[in-house]
Design a protein around this motif. Structure first.
Motif, mmCIF file in Angstrom:
data_model
loop_
_atom_site.group_PDB
_atom_site.id
_atom_site.type_symbol
_atom_site.label_atom_id
_atom_site.label_comp_id
_atom_site.label_asym_id
_atom_site.label_seq_id
_atom_site.Cartn_x
_atom_site.Cartn_y
_atom_site.Cartn_z
ATOM 1 N N VAL A 236 -3.291 3.648 -2.711
ATOM 2 C CA VAL A 236 -3.210 2.378 -3.606
ATOM 3 C C VAL A 236 -3.032 1.380 -2.551
ATOM 4 O O VAL A 236 -2.103 1.440 -1.556
ATOM 5 C CB VAL A 236 -2.244 2.152 -4.452
ATOM 6 C CG1 VAL A 236 -2.330 0.968 -5.062
ATOM 7 C CG2 VAL A 236 -2.292 3.327 -5.415
ATOM 8 N N GLN A 237 -3.852 0.446 -2.191
ATOM 9 C CA GLN A 237 -3.981 -0.634 -1.322
ATOM 10 C C GLN A 237 -4.153 -1.956 -1.738
ATOM 11 O O GLN A 237 -4.936 -2.052 -3.011
ATOM 12 C CB GLN A 237 -4.886 -0.211 -0.248
ATOM 13 C CG GLN A 237 -4.983 1.106 0.989
ATOM 14 C CD GLN A 237 -5.964 1.185 1.656
ATOM 15 O OE1 GLN A 237 -6.929 0.440 1.917
ATOM 16 N NE2 GLN A 237 -5.855 2.070 2.296
ATOM 17 N N LEU B 5 -7.815 1.408 -5.758
ATOM 18 C CA LEU B 5 -7.436 2.866 -5.589
ATOM 19 C C LEU B 5 -8.290 3.711 -5.294
ATOM 20 O O LEU B 5 -9.531 3.813 -5.679
ATOM 21 C CB LEU B 5 -6.909 3.248 -6.979
ATOM 22 C CG LEU B 5 -5.603 2.756 -7.570
ATOM 23 C CD1 LEU B 5 -5.808 1.132 -8.000
ATOM 24 C CD2 LEU B 5 -5.274 3.404 -9.001
ATOM 25 N N PHE B 6 -8.134 4.665 -4.143
ATOM 26 C CA PHE B 6 -8.939 5.502 -3.751
ATOM 27 C C PHE B 6 -8.326 6.930 -4.031
ATOM 28 O O PHE B 6 -7.509 7.215 -4.053
ATOM 29 C CB PHE B 6 -8.758 5.555 -2.071
ATOM 30 C CG PHE B 6 -9.332 4.141 -1.517
ATOM 31 C CD1 PHE B 6 -10.480 3.954 -1.086
ATOM 32 C CD2 PHE B 6 -8.259 3.223 -1.305
ATOM 33 C CE1 PHE B 6 -10.750 2.711 -0.385
ATOM 34 C CE2 PHE B 6 -8.734 1.711 -0.770
ATOM 35 C CZ PHE B 6 -9.911 1.741 -0.427
ATOM 36 N N ALA C 9 0.775 -1.308 -0.127
ATOM 37 C CA ALA C 9 0.026 0.017 0.193
ATOM 38 C C ALA C 9 1.006 1.257 0.071
ATOM 39 O O ALA C 9 1.949 1.212 0.426
ATOM 40 C CB ALA C 9 -0.814 0.123 1.337
ATOM 41 N N THR C 10 0.520 2.236 -0.761
ATOM 42 C CA THR C 10 1.127 3.672 -0.767
ATOM 43 C C THR C 10 0.202 4.748 -0.818
ATOM 44 O O THR C 10 -1.225 4.449 -1.160
ATOM 45 C CB THR C 10 2.378 3.621 -1.728
ATOM 46 O OG1 THR C 10 2.918 4.757 -1.351
ATOM 47 C CG2 THR C 10 1.864 3.601 -3.158
ATOM 48 N N SER C 11 0.678 5.912 -0.772
ATOM 49 C CA SER C 11 -0.324 7.045 -1.294
ATOM 50 C C SER C 11 0.702 8.286 -1.722
ATOM 51 O O SER C 11 1.794 8.336 -1.330
ATOM 52 C CB SER C 11 -1.177 7.611 0.212
ATOM 53 O OG SER C 11 -0.134 7.765 1.175
ATOM 54 N N GLY D 9 -13.708 11.297 -4.479
ATOM 55 C CA GLY D 9 -14.333 10.720 -3.292
ATOM 56 C C GLY D 9 -14.840 9.211 -3.372
ATOM 57 O O GLY D 9 -15.272 8.716 -2.506
ATOM 58 N N GLY D 10 -14.380 8.747 -4.323
ATOM 59 C CA GLY D 10 -14.782 7.229 -4.483
ATOM 60 C C GLY D 10 -13.437 6.347 -4.786
ATOM 61 O O GLY D 10 -12.198 6.744 -4.519
#
Length: 230
Positions: free
Chosen positions: A50-51, A73-74, A42-44, A111-112
């Motif tokens: 991204v998880q 992906l958020f 996971a990273t951001s 937001g999704g």
């Protein structure tokens, strides 16, 4: 027993009971919630997270077929993002992106989130998966987004078994059986019947070489064709 000793004994008993109760509760809670969860990457970067990123290969080591990139992906931003591409640095393979429904880009709404892999979700298929990644390795994966840019991380390479069974790639379809060239299909009319009274290189059905029940005609046993009037 003196009053002080009785109080001390009661206090010790209460403490011991409390410890046992807490231990039992802890064990009970763990028993209900304890699950074997893989250690997924996971990273951001900015507003993108991204998880659960992994590269999943075929279930069987000898199986031929593609691999897939799975991840969630958020998008915590206020603008939609488009996942433009996924690359695996150090390899020459191509990753084909496919949205969950219809054609077009893989979008991550503001937001999704978007899920890659699994039934009914978007997909990221790695052609030549065996050449790109080996089970047990960590493969660098870079997600390129329309606004955020590149988001990279090291994803575990695992086979499509156990926890990953429902997220893995499909095997290559088996090749259809080849039809021998020159063999006429059943019911075809490419080979005309030999006229009555003429010799044919290949004996027709009903001759002594390849008799057919009930089709032998009187007078011309060698050249008669099944069902043909003499």
């Amino acid at each position: 027993m003196s009053r002080s000793l009785r109080h001390g004994a009661l206090a010790a008993t209460a403490i011991a009971f409390s410890i046992v109760s807490l231990s039992a509760c802890a064990a009970g809670n763990s028993a209900e919630t304890l699950k074997v969860r893989p250690d997924n990457a996971a990273t951001s970067v900015g507003t993108i997270k991204v998880q659960n990123a992994n590269v999943i290969t075929q279930a069987e080591p000898e199986a031929e077929g593609p691999a897939v990139v799975v991840a969630t992906l958020f998008n915590d931003g206020t603008e939609d993002e488009v996942l433009e591409s996924i690359t695996l640095p150090g390899t020459d393979v191509q990753v084909k992106l496919q949205p969950a429904k219809a054609a077009g880009p893989v979008e991550i709404p503001a937001g999704g989130r978007v899920v890659l892999g699994g039934k009914g979700n978007a997909s990221a298929v790695i052609e030549g998966g065996r050449e790109a990644a080996q089970d047990g390795n960590v493969q660098q994966v870079v997600f390129k987004l329309s606004r955020t840019g590149d988001v990279g991380l090291g994803a575990n390479v695992v086979p499509a078994t156990g926890y990953y069974k429902d997220f893995g790639p499909s095997a290559l379809p088996e090749a259809p059986a080849a039809t021998p060239s020159g063999t006429p299909e059943t019911g075809g009319s490419e080979t005309p019947e030999a006229p009555a009274g003429e010799n044919s290189e290949s004996p027709a059905a009903g001759t002594p070489e390849s008799p057919a029940a009930g089709t032998e005609q009187q007078g011309t046993p060698e050249t008669a064709t099944a069902g043909t009037a003499g």
